[in-house]
Design an enzyme around this catalytic site. Sequence first.
Site, short mmCIF file in Angstrom:
data_model
loop_
_atom_site.label_atom_id
_atom_site.label_comp_id
_atom_site.label_asym_id
_atom_site.label_seq_id
_atom_site.Cartn_x
_atom_site.Cartn_y
_atom_site.Cartn_z
CG HIS A 356 -2.20 -0.96 1.28
ND1 HIS A 356 -3.52 -0.12 0.57
CD2 HIS A 356 -2.22 -2.06 1.55
CE1 HIS A 356 -3.90 -1.10 0.56
NE2 HIS A 356 -3.71 -2.18 1.06
CE LYS A 544 -7.02 13.42 0.88
NZ LYS A 544 -7.30 11.78 -0.04
NE ARG A 545 -1.89 7.69 7.00
CZ ARG A 545 -1.35 7.75 6.77
NH1 ARG A 545 -0.20 8.47 7.50
NH2 ARG A 545 -1.40 7.42 5.16
CE LYS A 550 -2.86 10.16 3.43
NZ LYS A 550 -2.76 9.37 2.68
CB THR A 652 -10.59 4.59 -0.86
OG1 THR A 652 -10.63 4.92 -0.15
CG2 THR A 652 -10.20 3.78 -1.55
CE LYS A 656 -14.30 5.74 0.87
NZ LYS A 656 -13.69 5.81 1.93
#
Length: 815
Positions: A356, A544-545, A550, A652, A656
């Site tokens: 991952h 998100k985290r 990110k 992901t 969504k």
Amino acid sequence: MFDNKEQFVSAYRRRFMSLLSKSMGDATIADKYVVLASMICDEMNEKWVTTNSYYLRTGARQVYYFSLEFLVGKFLESNLLYLGAEKVCREGLSELGVPLDELIQYEPDPALGNGGLGRLAACFLDSMASMGLPGHGCGIRYKYGLFRQQIVDGYQVELPDNWLNQRNPWEIRKPDKAVLVKLNGHIRTEFDEDGNPHFTHENFLPVLAVPYDMPVMGYRNSTVNTLRLWSAESVDNSFDFASFSRGDYVNAVSGKYSVEAISEVLYPDDSNYTNRLLRLKQQYFFVSAGVQSIVRRFKLKQHDLALLPERIAIHINDTHPALTVPELMRLLIDEEGFGWNDAWSITTRTIAYTNHTIMPEALETWPVDLFWELLPRVYMIVEEINRRLLVDLNERYPDNPEKVSRMAIIGGGAVRMANLAVVGSFSVNGVAAVHTELLKSEVMKDFYDYYPEKFNNKTNGITHRRWLIKSNPDLTEAICGTIGDAWISDPVRLEGLKAFADDGALQKKVFDIKRLDKERLAKYIHDTQGIKLNLDSIFDVQVKRIHAYKRQLLNALHVQHLYNELLEDPNAEIAPRTFIFAGKAAPSYYYAKSIIKYINELSRLIDSDKRVSEKLKVVFLENYNVSLAELIFPASDVSEQISTASKEASGTGNMKFMMNGAVTIGTNDGANIEIRQLVGDENFVLFGLSVSEVLDYYKNGGYNSRELYDSDPDIRRLLDQISGGAFFAGTARDDFSSIIRSLLDYNDEFFVLRDFASYAEAQRKVDRLYRQRALWSRMSLNNIAMSGHFSSDNTIGQYARDIWRLERYTPSDTE
């Protein structure tokens, strides 16, 4: 009992009396919830037993999905939906004066995961059951999960997430299926008369692994698979009566608590030795328990474990369960009497591995000393796997010792879990096309050269049942009214919406549904934070985290930039914008926690400034979880997928968002690339460096963030405002010093400043597009139409066909 309202009401009254022995007039909300849950469980349990009996009777090939996380979300509403009983239940409860929504709200979110890894695992279990595939989950029953996030004065504070403070009605404790996990101790080696070694584990710490099984129900079919979660318990309760008698109460129960700590918390802070050791204990604990359980169950039907690979696949979700490889070897050799070669053949034909990440720090390693002390026999097996691997590698690459060293499982004083997973698996897959190519060409190139047949891609997916049908019932109804309901069982058929993307009536309907969803989210935000949102604003969302790659920081810097522009030109022609953030930072990740503080200071600053507050808002939603996500995704207009190109394996959340009609602003990274290819450039807002450009900078240099700071007045103003201390009144300058250092002193590792101008231009494009309502609605509908390609049903279909070799069974098979 769910066939009609009258039958349900009668059954509910009877169950209430028999279960609780009191009148409904004295009922608490907990009472009402437990009674309804017990009725639903009755409906599921018969199918559950029948499904398991069928698997055992027929010897059906099954997969066991090992994951440290399963972010399953609440069960009550989804189980009613999957049974097709929500309407009858809602009407019946209303007649009894019990609002179903109150019971749904009362149920806690199971604290069994953190982010994408756990949610992916949950989506995969959902798809396997809904597709009639024999597949089960194996993980840990965390008592407190990750943590409950609270924002206090802008800072993240971690509190226990005590989701099990009341009985979980969806699980069944099975002490008769418990197994013993052995830690520490030493290994005594003896040789028989033929010179074969035999190993005995002595003076070990025994840990009892007790399974709690939860049913995983398929969508309106007869399949109910199992999520088995393991709880760590002391074998003898470890109560030291002598210590207690001396008044040493802490030591009297210390043994019990040290064992139970294994299943207390997800991802304990590993900045200290004790918690790092605890993490390794957790990984071995659930792997050992799971593998022992599989072998024991297999032997009920099959006496020959040599047939295990023909009937069983074990899939490890990232490197956390990589100890599955040596643990299966241990069982086959030490307890079942197999020789090394036969045991290795069985193991490497049973286990498959999903990678991952390409982030080096996420490719787990464990210090040899720590590993050997905790898992002496397992270490011996890993050492032998490594020895045999090195023999083969040196034979294959006699003139390339550097390559051999990189591929070694043990090296540099550490055990390399990704290397172990690759060597011990028959399949290694990435989770997006670009991610898999990076594995093959960069991160795992050595292994791809050696095992090219193992590597394949399986792009991640999401279950449309939770993220569209359950989360957005109004949109679901509109879609069914337009193209029918065949897409529910075949989600790719959502593509039929493309023919209606320019339909004005449908555009208006979808726009009105989005506004209702925004109203619901706005109400939640007002109720919890007192911030009033403009429903006509663009809901621009990044959830998100919190992590440097990110790039929540890039988003926040742009918000600050937009604030500066509005102060300079209060009458600027822009669409009002609401920026919504949510996500947790690891407790010891100070840099990520600084970003949370920075975002909250922006929110406070902007909300208190009447000059801009009608056009600009910033909200940070605390304690992001599945239930909050189900509220956020349907209400979002813009999906922020802005990770540094090459860093996000797949993502992901991007799927969504698009499934609920949000338009992506994103980089060429992870599954963003495949989303853009499907929806077309005109329905995706692209910005930033490409993967090849990022990799070139990393390899060859050529980027100097301080030069950019010196030459770009917008960037210089932003960073000076942050570092100067006066921009955020009452905030200590040191709060954001790590942010400034990361951008300037450490040369902006994730290219936040390098991509800033491109990102700002892309945001201006978003503004222009959104103000063209028909155009934006068409973009939204095109995203929904293509989102079915990212259903986890499609992904699981590929796993089942290409890796696991599973066959579906129909309801008649279980009768």
